[in-house]
Design an enzyme around this catalytic site. Structure first.
Site: not given
Ligand SMILES: Nc1ncnc2c1ncn2[C@@H]1O[C@H](COP(=O)(O)OP(=O)(O)OP(=O)(O)O)[C@@H](O)[C@H]1O
Ligand SMILES: [Mg+2]
Ligand SMILES: [Zn+2]
Lengths: 265, 253, 299
Positions: C40, C249, C252
């Site tokens: 980080g 979606c 799909c």
């Protein structure tokens, strides 16, 4: 005045000795020794340019003096020399133990942040991570400083000068500091607004037993707030004592001038 | 009775730097002893230094020489050299001071001004307020004024608020600087009885009263301060019992 | 149809493998090692000028160029799509300067360079995700001075950052930003996850893959080593909420993937489809994770 130096018998929260700081040829403060006890309010008075703010910055570790030491005794901690601390420790001290009230509230506030955010930041800095409790403390503190708590979400920008100054005080007291530095906290305010701030400050300072070092050129302010006074002139502390002693029976020519040039204190 | 206050060798001269360094000697090498349960009245012409002495006893003025021993927690402590925090503590618990003028704190109600010394000394809040109310009642302050800040009160009203504040806590030592200057006969009588009660519980009191009547009513001894031509002409003591105010050579108790 | 590599890559000549000279790569790798060692933490590196304008992923490209080897398979996505112009040109660039195989498959890739998304397909060990980072400093908007933000990181003074969340809640009743929600890496350093949707934030934590972040303009690199805790900044009573897909979606039928709205025609017809085109395609081809539920869109 001699009496003051005996106060060693009661442990000081902050103890400065021989602090000197000059800016090139210009003198900030010279050989200043001063102590503040826990819960004590120390007033620093003197004309502008007398070194009050320089001293304040040295005491609070913001500038490093040319000479001298500043010892701080924190909560159950060993006394530490503020200037031998690492920067990290010094910043932590400033974040956790100390508060700073600036003359211009804009120097001590985020003007585009809500009142609650301004007050709550100190809590967040100390690891509080509960929005509800932060906001509730902020409201509580607004109320204590006589700001309508329903304005907690209003941006600081929308507040009057007097309210901003009280907001700044709230922000500094919310996380229960042990020592608060105030530089001309009533400076830009007109008389009635000032009275209100002073009154609130007086009550809170007593109630919370927080130590305060307050720089001002307004003797009425120290009369009301300070337990003890130091008078600065040309960088030196020329007189010190209990507030009423210094104001009612000043010995030094400069202090007499200072006191006599004020009508009624 | 035990000695509560014992001042000795006190000298006070003001140097007025703003006026060409003029020196203003007020008194020199004086002493004063006050026992528990007695009231000593200071007398003398205006400007003779009565208030200056009283303020010096309270450590409000800083004498050039001498000592002001105060019995505090059973110990004699010299106010002239005590550290500030000690003086603050002594003023909170041991010495009450009532001056002629009330120092008004903005926006604090009369009742809260009066109750403060009792609360500061740890009295139970209810008891403290009860005493404060009783005193305000006795001193004839109408109840409708209690919640107001006394800034707008008359001189006499302010003075009575000040007296109530001075008597709300049982200070072992009381210093009174003309507390009755502008009071009517009725209120003066109330103050006389307050002082009598304080004496009865063992308070040592030093008071300045303008009128002889008051001095007669409350004083056990009268100490005269006399000051003329810029120097102390005499520190003659006009006394009922013994010489209390004296030169160094004289015994002080 | 996973591979996008043309049969015959056009390899540029006259350049070192992966465009950067070896010395530069070593310097970047040193920065990467340091970044991995201090999860980080932003490591400065002496970035090179790249044949792309800043804002087009020059930082990430230098990271990729420094770690890529001849046997790697590279996937590049822009907001989840392999076909976006930016992704395609970066892919073409690496094919040209390395000759490595490129792929659209998150399963096959060894290195995935991404802008603004994390693939839906869970990443594995031995995979590296390289993020394009436009502005690496999450504290910048509250503290303009670099000297000060450095100290804030050094001393973990993150109260002011929490203040920005506080302000959001005070004003909008919730944390307003849906992208680039700052995180605490390994319970120590505050970092920007790059402008990924907050939907993706949970995938940052304890990922088996190595995650590298490159910022070209600021010349900063930071990293999240595998299996490292990444906590999104929040309040106890306003816990971080990754956005949920509100729908499925249209292609799909996935109910769990991050959707984006596409305009279908100029009369305002619109539908929601997976932003991760590779994931969506694999599901439609029956190779994806989970059953294909929805009827396929006609298009
Ligand atoms: N703070 C001071 N600074 C300078 N001079 C002072 C101060 N206080 C008192 N004096 C002077 O000291 C002298 C004594 O004053 P003081 O007030 O003690 O007299 P007093 O006996 O109380 O008079 P009165 O009966 O009028 O109240 C006066 O000349 C006065 O002007
Ligand atoms: Mg007098
Ligand atoms: Zn899909």
């Amino acid at each position: 005045m001699d009496a003051i130096s005996n106060s060693a018998s009661r442990t000081a929260l902050l103890e400065a000795s021989g602090v000197s700081k000059s800016y090139g040829a210009r003198i900030g403060c010279i050989d200043v020794s001063v102590t503040v006890g826990a819960g004590e309010v120390l007033g620093v008075v003197g004309e502008s340019g007398s070194g009050k703010s320089t001293l304040m910055k040295c005491l609070s570790g913001q500038i490093v003096p040319d000479k001298g030491a500043v010892i701080y005794r924190g909560n159950d901690r060993k006394p530490v020399d503020v200037f031998s601390l690492s920067e990290m420790e010094r910043r932590r001290l400033r974040r956790t133990d100390w508060g700073f009230v600036h003359q211009n509230p804009l120097d001590g506030l985020h003007i585009n942040v809500s009142a609650g955010g301004n007050v709550g930041e100190a809590l967040m800095s100390r690891g509080v991570r509960n929005y509800g409790s932060i906001r509730a403390s902020a409201q509580d503190w607004l109320e204590r400083l006589e700001i309508d708590p329903s304005r907690v979400d209003d941006r600081a920008r929308s507040f009057s000068g007097g309210m901003l100054q009280r907001l700044q005080v709230a922000r500094n007291l919310v996380a229960a500091p042990r020592l608060v530095f105030m530089d001309e906290p009533t400076g830009g305010l007109d008389a009635s607004v000032q009275a209100r701030l002073l009154d609130v400050l007086r009550t809170l300072v007593r109630e919370l037993a927080v130590a305060v070092i307050i720089v001002t050129h307004d003797l009425a302010v120290v009369r009301l707030l300070a337990d003890r006074l130091i008078v600065m002139h040309r960088g030196r502390v020329i007189e010190e004592g209990l507030t009423d002693q210094v104001l009612d029976d000043p010995h030094e020519p400069y202090t007499q001038l200072l006191v006599s040039s004020v009508l009624q204190i | 009775m035990s000695v509560q206050l014992h001042a000795e060798g006190l000298s006070k001269t003001f140097t007025l730097h703003t006026q060409g360094g003029a020196r203003l000697p007020v008194f020199e090498n004086i002493g004063l002893t006050v026992h528990a349960g007695e009231c000593v009245c200071l007398d003398g012409p205006s400007g003779s230094g009565k208030s200056t002495l009283l303020r010096s006893l309270y450590a409000n003025y800083k004498p050039q020489a001498g000592a002001v021993h105060i019995r505090h927690d059973g110990e004699m402590i010299d106010m002239v050299v005590a550290p500030p925090w000690k003086i603050v503590e002594i003023r909170r618990r041991t010495i009450g001071y009532v001056s002629q003028f009330l120092r008004v704190i903005p926006r604090i109600s009369t009742l809260n001004i009066v109750v403060e010394p009792a609360v500061a000394n740890g009295r139970k809040i209810d008891d403290a307020y009860a005493s404060a109310r009783r005193l305000l009642e006795r001193l004839d302050i109408p109840e409708r004024l209690w919640s107001l800040a006394p800034a707008t009160f008359s001189g006499g009203e302010q003075q009575r608020v000040n007296i109530a504040r001075g008597f709300v806590f049982d200070y072992p030592i009381l210093l009174l600087d003309e507390p009755t200057a502008s009071l009517d006969a009725g209120n003066k009588k109330t103050v006389v009885s307050l002082i009598a009660a304080a004496k009865a519980r063992g308070a040592a009191i030093v008071g300045i009263f303008h009128d002889a009547e008051m001095r007669e009513a409350v004083g056990d001894r009268i100490v005269e301060m006399n000051f003329s031509a810029g120097r102390i002409a005499a520190t003659r003591a006009t006394i009922r019992n013994d010489v209390a105010l004296s030169r160094r050579s004289a015994p002080t108790c | 149809m996973n591979r996008i590599s043309p049969s015959k890559p056009v390899v540029w000549t006259g350049y070192n493998f992966a465009y950067l000279d070896e010395q530069t790569k070593r310097m970047v790798r040193r920065a990467l090692l340091k970044a991995l060692a201090i999860p980080g933490y932003q490591v400065a590196f002496g970035g090179r000028e790249m044949p792309l304008a800043y804002g087009w992923g020059t930082g990430a490209i230098q990271v990729t160029a420094s770690i890529i080897g001849p046997r790697d398979r590279l996937k590049v996505i822009d907001q989840g799509s392999d076909d976006a112009t930016n992704a395609a040109s970066i892919r073409r660039f690496f094919r040209s300067v390395t000759g490595v195989e490129t792929t659209a498959s998150a399963l096959d890739a060894t290195i995935v360079q991404t802008r603004h998304r994390i693939p839906e397909t869970p990443l594995r060990e031995n995979q590296v995700l390289v993020y394009q980072v436009p502005s690496p400093e999450p504290l910048r908007k509250i503290e303009p001075r670099e000297s000060e933000t450095r100290k804030m990181h050094a001393y973990a003074e993150y109260g002011p950052m929490l203040l920005t969340l506080y302000e959001d809640i005070a004003r909008y009743g919730r944390v307003a930003s849906a992208y680039n929600c700052p995180v605490i890496v390994n319970e120590r350093y505050l970092a920007s996850p790059s402008p990924i949707p907050k939907f993706d934030n949970p995938k940052l934590s304890h990922s088996p893959a190595i995650q590298l972040f490159g910022a070209g303009r600021e010349k900063r690199i930071y990293a999240i080593p595998p299996y490292t805790s990444v906590r999104s900044l929040d309040f106890e009573d306003f816990p971080f909420e990754p956005s949920r897909p509100d729908g499925r979606c249209s292609l799909c039928g996935s109910e769990t993937s991050y959707l984006e709205e596409v305009i279908m025609d100029d009369v305002g017809g619109r539908m929601f489809v997976c932003s991760d085109t590779d994931y969506c395609r694999r599901r439609r081809e029956g190779k994806g994770e989970g059953p294909v539920r929805a009827a396929r869109a006609k298009a």
